[in-house]
Design a protein around this motif. Structure first.
Motif, PDB file in Angstrom:
ATOM      1  N   CYS A 198       0.853  -1.186   0.000  1.00 24.85           N
ATOM      2  CA  CYS A 198       0.000   0.000   0.000  1.00 24.85           C
ATOM      3  C   CYS A 198       0.887   1.233   0.000  1.00 24.85           C
ATOM      4  N   PHE A 199       0.624   2.103  -0.937  1.00 25.69           N
ATOM      5  CA  PHE A 199       1.341   3.368  -1.037  1.00 25.69           C
ATOM      6  C   PHE A 199       0.363   4.466  -0.656  1.00 25.69           C
ATOM      7  N   LEU A 200       0.714   5.263   0.350  1.00 27.42           N
ATOM      8  CA  LEU A 200      -0.169   6.316   0.832  1.00 27.42           C
ATOM      9  C   LEU A 200       0.489   7.675   0.626  1.00 27.42           C
ATOM     10  N   ALA A 201      -0.303   8.628   0.185  1.00 25.03           N
ATOM     11  CA  ALA A 201       0.201   9.994   0.052  1.00 25.03           C
ATOM     12  C   ALA A 201       0.380  10.633   1.427  1.00 25.03           C
ATOM     13  N   ASP A 202      -0.380  10.151   2.422  1.00 22.96           N
ATOM     14  CA  ASP A 202      -0.313  10.718   3.768  1.00 22.96           C
ATOM     15  C   ASP A 202      -0.494   9.596   4.781  1.00 22.96           C
ATOM     16  N   MET A 203       0.528   9.311   5.569  1.00 23.52           N
ATOM     17  CA  MET A 203       0.449   8.237   6.565  1.00 23.52           C
ATOM     18  C   MET A 203      -0.603   8.527   7.634  1.00 23.52           C
ATOM     19  N   ASN A 204      -1.077   9.762   7.722  1.00 21.61           N
ATOM     20  CA  ASN A 204      -2.178  10.060   8.640  1.00 21.61           C
ATOM     21  C   ASN A 204      -3.469   9.356   8.224  1.00 21.61           C
ATOM     22  N   ASP A 205      -3.538   8.870   6.989  1.00 24.62           N
ATOM     23  CA  ASP A 205      -4.702   8.115   6.508  1.00 24.62           C
ATOM     24  C   ASP A 205      -4.618   6.637   6.851  1.00 24.62           C
ATOM     25  N   PHE A 206      -3.530   6.203   7.468  1.00 24.58           N
ATOM     26  CA  PHE A 206      -3.277   4.783   7.730  1.00 24.58           C
ATOM     27  C   PHE A 206      -4.412   4.110   8.502  1.00 24.58           C
ATOM     28  N   ALA A 207      -4.892   4.725   9.571  1.00 27.92           N
ATOM     29  CA  ALA A 207      -5.951   4.114  10.384  1.00 27.92           C
ATOM     30  C   ALA A 207      -7.243   3.967   9.582  1.00 27.92           C
ATOM     31  N   THR A 208      -7.592   4.976   8.809  1.00 27.76           N
ATOM     32  CA  THR A 208      -8.805   4.913   7.983  1.00 27.76           C
ATOM     33  C   THR A 208      -8.674   3.812   6.932  1.00 27.76           C
ATOM     34  N   VAL A 209      -7.524   3.756   6.278  1.00 27.46           N
ATOM     35  CA  VAL A 209      -7.287   2.713   5.274  1.00 27.46           C
ATOM     36  C   VAL A 209      -7.381   1.338   5.932  1.00 27.46           C
ATOM     37  N   ASN A 210      -6.801   1.170   7.114  1.00 32.76           N
ATOM     38  CA  ASN A 210      -6.858  -0.116   7.810  1.00 32.76           C
ATOM     39  C   ASN A 210      -8.289  -0.553   8.075  1.00 32.76           C
ATOM     40  N   GLU A 211      -9.128   0.376   8.524  1.00 36.97           N
ATOM     41  CA  GLU A 211     -10.531   0.045   8.797  1.00 36.97           C
ATOM     42  C   GLU A 211     -11.230  -0.471   7.547  1.00 36.97           C
ATOM     43  N   ILE A 212     -11.038   0.221   6.440  1.00 37.91           N
ATOM     44  CA  ILE A 212     -11.676  -0.174   5.175  1.00 37.91           C
ATOM     45  C   ILE A 212     -11.043  -1.457   4.651  1.00 37.91           C
ATOM     46  N   TYR A 213      -9.721  -1.536   4.671  1.00 38.28           N
ATOM     47  CA  TYR A 213      -8.967  -2.701   4.197  1.00 38.28           C
ATOM     48  C   TYR A 213      -9.486  -3.975   4.865  1.00 38.28           C
ATOM     49  N   ALA A 214      -9.671  -3.935   6.178  1.00 41.55           N
ATOM     50  CA  ALA A 214     -10.101  -5.112   6.933  1.00 41.55           C
ATOM     51  C   ALA A 214     -11.457  -5.633   6.475  1.00 41.55           C
ATOM     52  N   SER A 258      -0.085 -10.810   3.632  1.00 43.15           N
ATOM     53  CA  SER A 258       1.064 -10.057   4.135  1.00 43.15           C
ATOM     54  C   SER A 258       0.980  -8.666   3.508  1.00 43.15           C
ATOM     55  N   ARG A 259       1.539  -7.664   4.193  1.00 43.80           N
ATOM     56  CA  ARG A 259       1.379  -6.307   3.666  1.00 43.80           C
ATOM     57  C   ARG A 259       2.524  -5.406   4.088  1.00 43.80           C
ATOM     58  N   SER A 260       2.850  -4.507   3.198  1.00 45.28           N
ATOM     59  CA  SER A 260       3.723  -3.380   3.511  1.00 45.28           C
ATOM     60  C   SER A 260       2.912  -2.124   3.235  1.00 45.28           C
ATOM     61  N   ALA A 261       3.188  -1.081   3.996  1.00 47.36           N
ATOM     62  CA  ALA A 261       2.531   0.210   3.761  1.00 47.36           C
ATOM     63  C   ALA A 261       3.572   1.300   3.927  1.00 47.36           C
ATOM     64  N   VAL A 262       3.640   2.157   2.938  1.00 45.43           N
ATOM     65  CA  VAL A 262       4.621   3.235   2.970  1.00 45.43           C
ATOM     66  C   VAL A 262       3.986   4.551   2.527  1.00 45.43           C
ATOM     67  N   GLN A 263       4.505   5.635   3.064  1.00 42.85           N
ATOM     68  CA  GLN A 263       4.112   6.961   2.583  1.00 42.85           C
ATOM     69  C   GLN A 263       5.062   7.341   1.460  1.00 42.85           C
ATOM     70  N   VAL A 264       4.494   7.899   0.410  1.00 45.47           N
ATOM     71  CA  VAL A 264       5.293   8.320  -0.740  1.00 45.47           C
ATOM     72  C   VAL A 264       5.094   9.810  -0.979  1.00 45.47           C
ATOM     73  N   ALA A 265       6.010  10.397  -1.716  1.00 43.14           N
ATOM     74  CA  ALA A 265       5.947  11.836  -1.970  1.00 43.14           C
ATOM     75  C   ALA A 265       4.761  12.198  -2.860  1.00 43.14           C
ATOM     76  N   ALA A 315      -3.340  10.732  -6.723  1.00 48.05           N
ATOM     77  CA  ALA A 315      -4.167   9.835  -5.920  1.00 48.05           C
ATOM     78  C   ALA A 315      -3.678   9.862  -4.480  1.00 48.05           C
ATOM     79  N   LEU A 316      -4.557   9.492  -3.556  1.00 48.11           N
ATOM     80  CA  LEU A 316      -4.201   9.415  -2.147  1.00 48.11           C
ATOM     81  C   LEU A 316      -3.689   8.034  -1.760  1.00 48.11           C
ATOM     82  N   ILE A 317      -3.990   7.015  -2.604  1.00 50.68           N
ATOM     83  CA  ILE A 317      -3.626   5.638  -2.294  1.00 50.68           C
ATOM     84  C   ILE A 317      -3.396   4.854  -3.579  1.00 50.68           C
ATOM     85  N   GLU A 318      -2.506   3.896  -3.502  1.00 50.97           N
ATOM     86  CA  GLU A 318      -2.273   2.920  -4.576  1.00 50.97           C
ATOM     87  C   GLU A 318      -1.957   1.600  -3.885  1.00 50.97           C
TER      88      GLU A 318
END
Length: 127
Positions: free
Chosen positions: A77-93, A103-110, A116-119
């Motif tokens: 998971c590539f996030l534009a803002d790691m502050n969205d991590f909790a919201t993404v986790n809720e939806i992802y689950a 298995s998963r990796s999640a990183v913030q990208v520039a 987009a906010l997520i990929e």
């Protein structure tokens, strides 16, 4: 042998890449961003709507390949803002109701394509 996957139920590639490739019984998806397959535009509604659209696109690509979200074994998971991590986790689950998660990796990208906010990219098995 490699098989290239293409479906009109997910956005067309916006560059020189395939939506996915099948090798043996594995599907390797390209990163999916929250493009509406019909309009080619990023969906509105913030990180919630964008995360759901990414999963809709992944689902379409995986189904075209003969797999499914439930057969994903690894995501990145590539996030534009790691502050969205909790919201993404809720939806992802919610996409794994049995609680069997890949298995998963999640990183913030520039920056992500089309701002987009997520990929999310995935590896899945074909059973």
């Amino acid at each position: 042998m490699r098989t290239v996957v293409a479906t009109k139920k997910a956005p067309a590639a916006i560059g020189p890449y395939a939506q996915a490739n099948i090798i043996d019984n594995f599907v390797f998806t390209s990163g999916q961003i929250p493009l509406d397959p019909d309009s080619g535009q990023i969906v509105e509604g913030g990180i919630e709507a964008q995360t759901r659209q990414v999963f809709a696109n992944l689902k379409a690509v995986l189904e075209e390949a003969g797999s499914s979200l439930e057969n994903m074994v690894k995501t990145t998971c590539f996030l534009a803002d790691m502050n969205d991590f909790a919201t993404v986790n809720e939806i992802y689950a919610t996409y794994f109701p049995g609680g069997v998660f890949p298995s998963r990796s999640a990183v913030q990208v520039a920056r992500l394509p089309k701002d987009a906010l997520i990929e999310i990219e995935a590896i899945a098995v074909i059973k």
